[in-house]
Design a protein around this motif. Structure first.
Motif, PDB file in Angstrom:
ATOM      1  N   THR A  21      22.221  -2.058  32.411  1.00 23.87           N
ATOM      2  CA  THR A  21      21.461  -1.120  33.241  1.00 23.87           C
ATOM      3  C   THR A  21      20.996   0.030  32.287  1.00 23.87           C
ATOM      4  O   THR A  21      22.014   0.954  31.935  1.00 23.87           O
ATOM      5  CB  THR A  21      22.370  -0.725  34.440  1.00 23.87           C
ATOM      6  N   LEU A  22      19.752   0.443  32.244  1.00 25.50           N
ATOM      7  CA  LEU A  22      19.164   1.526  31.528  1.00 25.50           C
ATOM      8  C   LEU A  22      18.694   2.346  32.513  1.00 25.50           C
ATOM      9  O   LEU A  22      18.047   2.114  33.289  1.00 25.50           O
ATOM     10  CB  LEU A  22      18.197   0.816  30.500  1.00 25.50           C
ATOM     11  N   VAL A  23      18.360   3.626  32.083  1.00 25.11           N
ATOM     12  CA  VAL A  23      17.532   4.887  32.705  1.00 25.11           C
ATOM     13  C   VAL A  23      16.420   4.830  32.146  1.00 25.11           C
ATOM     14  O   VAL A  23      16.525   5.502  30.830  1.00 25.11           O
ATOM     15  CB  VAL A  23      18.550   6.006  32.948  1.00 25.11           C
ATOM     16  N   ARG A  24      15.175   4.873  32.428  1.00 27.63           N
ATOM     17  CA  ARG A  24      13.889   4.952  32.107  1.00 27.63           C
ATOM     18  C   ARG A  24      13.838   6.468  31.689  1.00 27.63           C
ATOM     19  O   ARG A  24      14.173   7.418  32.203  1.00 27.63           O
ATOM     20  CB  ARG A  24      12.802   4.555  32.888  1.00 27.63           C
ATOM     21  N   GLU A  25      13.001   6.536  30.513  1.00 26.16           N
ATOM     22  CA  GLU A  25      12.851   7.994  29.959  1.00 26.16           C
ATOM     23  C   GLU A  25      11.427   8.098  29.389  1.00 26.16           C
ATOM     24  O   GLU A  25      10.761   6.997  29.249  1.00 26.16           O
ATOM     25  CB  GLU A  25      13.910   8.267  28.680  1.00 26.16           C
ATOM     26  N   ILE A  26      10.919   9.216  29.386  1.00 30.81           N
ATOM     27  CA  ILE A  26       9.541   9.467  28.508  1.00 30.81           C
ATOM     28  C   ILE A  26       9.945   9.500  27.019  1.00 30.81           C
ATOM     29  O   ILE A  26      10.694  10.086  26.635  1.00 30.81           O
ATOM     30  CB  ILE A  26       8.880  10.854  28.986  1.00 30.81           C
ATOM     31  N   PRO A  78      16.938   3.764  37.092  1.00 34.36           N
ATOM     32  CA  PRO A  78      17.381   2.961  36.532  1.00 34.36           C
ATOM     33  C   PRO A  78      16.895   1.624  36.705  1.00 34.36           C
ATOM     34  O   PRO A  78      16.208   1.405  37.609  1.00 34.36           O
ATOM     35  CB  PRO A  78      18.862   2.882  37.244  1.00 34.36           C
ATOM     36  N   ILE A  79      17.152   0.701  35.673  1.00 37.36           N
ATOM     37  CA  ILE A  79      16.430  -0.547  35.710  1.00 37.36           C
ATOM     38  C   ILE A  79      17.511  -1.510  35.131  1.00 37.36           C
ATOM     39  O   ILE A  79      18.092  -0.977  34.034  1.00 37.36           O
ATOM     40  CB  ILE A  79      15.206  -0.835  34.933  1.00 37.36           C
ATOM     41  N   THR A  80      17.917  -2.659  35.534  1.00 36.13           N
ATOM     42  CA  THR A  80      18.776  -3.604  35.155  1.00 36.13           C
ATOM     43  C   THR A  80      18.162  -4.872  34.400  1.00 36.13           C
ATOM     44  O   THR A  80      17.259  -5.493  35.051  1.00 36.13           O
ATOM     45  CB  THR A  80      19.720  -4.281  36.035  1.00 36.13           C
ATOM     46  N   ILE A  81      18.450  -5.198  33.210  1.00 38.19           N
ATOM     47  CA  ILE A  81      17.914  -6.168  32.500  1.00 38.19           C
ATOM     48  C   ILE A  81      19.047  -7.018  32.098  1.00 38.19           C
ATOM     49  O   ILE A  81      20.026  -6.672  31.679  1.00 38.19           O
ATOM     50  CB  ILE A  81      17.010  -5.718  31.297  1.00 38.19           C
ATOM     51  N   THR A  82      18.685  -8.320  31.846  1.00 45.75           N
ATOM     52  CA  THR A  82      19.648  -9.381  31.212  1.00 45.75           C
ATOM     53  C   THR A  82      19.090  -9.803  29.851  1.00 45.75           C
ATOM     54  O   THR A  82      17.997 -10.114  29.856  1.00 45.75           O
ATOM     55  CB  THR A  82      19.854 -10.648  32.355  1.00 45.75           C
ATOM     56  N   VAL A  83      19.924  -9.387  29.003  1.00 46.22           N
ATOM     57  CA  VAL A  83      19.501  -9.890  27.635  1.00 46.22           C
ATOM     58  C   VAL A  83      20.303 -11.074  27.057  1.00 46.22           C
ATOM     59  O   VAL A  83      21.875 -11.025  27.474  1.00 46.22           O
ATOM     60  CB  VAL A  83      19.644  -8.787  26.656  1.00 46.22           C
ATOM     61  N   VAL A  84      19.861 -12.126  26.435  1.00 45.97           N
ATOM     62  CA  VAL A  84      20.655 -13.069  25.539  1.00 45.97           C
ATOM     63  C   VAL A  84      20.547 -12.906  24.216  1.00 45.97           C
ATOM     64  O   VAL A  84      19.227 -13.007  23.673  1.00 45.97           O
ATOM     65  CB  VAL A  84      20.347 -14.413  26.146  1.00 45.97           C
ATOM     66  N   ALA A  85      21.632 -12.938  23.255  1.00 49.91           N
ATOM     67  CA  ALA A  85      21.541 -13.322  21.892  1.00 49.91           C
ATOM     68  C   ALA A  85      21.747 -14.665  21.616  1.00 49.91           C
ATOM     69  O   ALA A  85      22.595 -15.245  22.382  1.00 49.91           O
ATOM     70  CB  ALA A  85      22.345 -12.373  21.043  1.00 49.91           C
ATOM     71  N   GLU A  86      21.030 -15.081  20.415  1.00 49.06           N
ATOM     72  CA  GLU A  86      21.403 -16.757  20.167  1.00 49.06           C
ATOM     73  C   GLU A  86      22.743 -16.994  20.308  1.00 49.06           C
ATOM     74  O   GLU A  86      23.533 -16.373  19.196  1.00 49.06           O
ATOM     75  CB  GLU A  86      20.342 -17.195  18.968  1.00 49.06           C
TER      76      GLU A  86
END
Length: 448
Positions: free
Chosen positions: A183-188, A167-175
């Motif tokens: 929190t997303l889980v990496r995949e091939i 898993p990896i946690t990223i912070t995203v911002v929309a205008e």
């Protein structure tokens, strides 16, 4: 001879290497007058660079990595030219070759760098990013709670890649919105480049990106639709929304499926004689089938080539919103066979069959339809022309000359997931309105 690959993507050394570039002996055609470079001045500038590098290495407050300094310097030079030129180090060059083949590890999104943060051009269908709620136009500001301000695009991408299942946690911002922590889980990422289905009696094909699988996937999709629909497709919607582009040759092959030969696109380089014209292959796959192409503000590059060719050749109707406006071609030039990485260098502009450059302006739809209701806000998002150092459109189109689009908005209570643009496209194909619209468009002063 090292192979140079031509891309139309939005985006993803030593002093001797810089000198090699400066002293290239390739000369333009004799008929073209070009001022000879001043090599004395170039030597002085290289000496200045070497002096600065030596002082940083010897006097900077902490130890620095010589290779990283050189790489950053090269990138600084290239990125000052335009948003899409960059240096690709050996590791990322290998990743780039994997990406264009349609399979790689990660979260599944096309990204670029803007204002110091990673900007999402488009999430890829059926990937962790798409399923997790990442949207085109979002900015990634943090990875695992740490700001990415100051990181290069390559460094940020490398941090997001990792072992499948982690898993990896990223912070995203929309205008105009509050930050979202995902929190997303990496995949091939095994990219299903082309999808198809029958929607309300009409054939529907979506192309997610123009990688090496696009043309073969399109052929398979058309064959499958014919089989599912009893051998005859009454109408087809080609969905290029959110498609960020890809390989130049794939845009030509995909266009060939809808055009019976003839010009698809031309490219022009630094001098007027440096012009190449690309024609489609004979043997249209769905001859006579009514066609609607869907585009939006995230349709870029190769998507715009296909849409522009269909529009100029009057093969179908373009529906949606104005595209991104990336009208430049990047050549990926391996350095020492790729051992030193590669240059991704903007070498040409591309033009539609009618001779239009869409650099910075985009492809305007024949029928403007919004995906979301009109709330008085501008939801078009940033375009190519908004990027730092974006190449100007050489046609110098004045804002006053642009025709304001009359946009069809969905009702206020319309559910976005119901896809108003697609519904309008299907309705157009199932009614007599398609033939009427095509007749009206035929009157326009574009090539037949």
């Amino acid at each position: 001879m090292e192979k140079t690959m031509k891309y139309i993507l939005p985006t993803l050394g030593s002093v001797a290497a810089i000198a090699l570039f400066a002293f290239s002996t390739n000369q333009p055609p004799a008929a073209v007058a070009v001022e000879r470079p001043n090599y004395d001045e170039t030597f002085e500038q290289l000496e200045l660079f070497a002096d600065v590098l030596a002082r940083v290495r010897s006097e900077y407050v902490v130890d620095v990595d010589n290779g990283e300094l050189i790489e950053d310097a090269i990138n600084g030079m290239l990125q000052s030219l335009d948003p899409h030129s960059s240096y690709v180090n050996p590791e990322n060059f290998r990743d780039l070759q994997v990406d264009t083949s349609g399979e790689y590890g990660g979260l599944g999104m096309e990204v670029t760098m803007e204002d110091g943060f990673v900007k999402i051009i488009a999430p890829i269908d059926d990937t962790p990013a798409k399923r997790g709620g990442v949207k085109a136009g979002d900015f990634i500001t943090e990875i695992e709670g740490k700001s990415i301000m100051g990181l290069s695009l390559n460094d940020a991408v490398n941090q997001m890649r990792g072992k499948p299942g982690e898993p990896i946690t990223i912070t995203v911002v929309a205008e105009g919105e509050e930050p979202r922590e995902l929190t997303l889980v990496r995949e091939i990422i095994k990219r299903q480049t082309v999808k198809h289905e029958v929607k309300d009696g009409i054939g529907y094909i979506r192309i997610a990106q123009f990688n090496e699988l696009a043309d073969s996937g399109l052929e398979d999709a058309i064959d499958s639709l014919k089989a599912e629909m009893g051998g005859k497709i009454p109408g087809l919607v080609l969905d290029l929304r959110g498609n960020p582009g890809g390989l130049l040759d794939q845009s030509i092959k995909v266009s060939s499926a809808f055009l019976d030969g003839g010009e698809v696109v031309s490219t022009r380089g630094r001098v007027s004689t440096d012009t190449e014209r690309y024609n489609g292959e004979k043997g249209e796959l769905i001859k006579g089938v009514p066609l609607v192409v869907l585009i939006d503000g995230a349709s870029a590059s190769a998507s715009e080539i296909v849409a522009g060719a269909v529009q100029d050749r009057r093969r179908g109707i373009i529906l949606g919103m104005t595209s991104f406006g990336k009208g430049s071609v990047q050549s990926v030039i391996p350095l020492r066979g790729g051992r030193d990485g590669a240059l991704r260098l903007t070498t040409q502009r591309y033009y539609t069959p009618a001779g239009r450059s869409i650099q910075g302006t985009g492809i305007d739809p024949d029928i403007a339809v919004s995906a979301i209701p009109d709330d008085g806000e501008d939801h078009s998002g940033r375009k190519e022309a908004d990027l730092p150092n974006a190449i100007l459109n050489e046609d110098d189109i004045d804002d006053a000359e642009k025709i304001e689009l009359k946009i069809d908005y969905p009702p206020e209570d319309f559910e976005i997931d119901d896809d108003y643009q697609l519904q309008k496209a299907i309705s157009l194909l199932k009614s007599g309105e398609y033939a009427t619209q095509m007749a009206e468009l035929a009157k326009a002063e574009l090539i037949k």
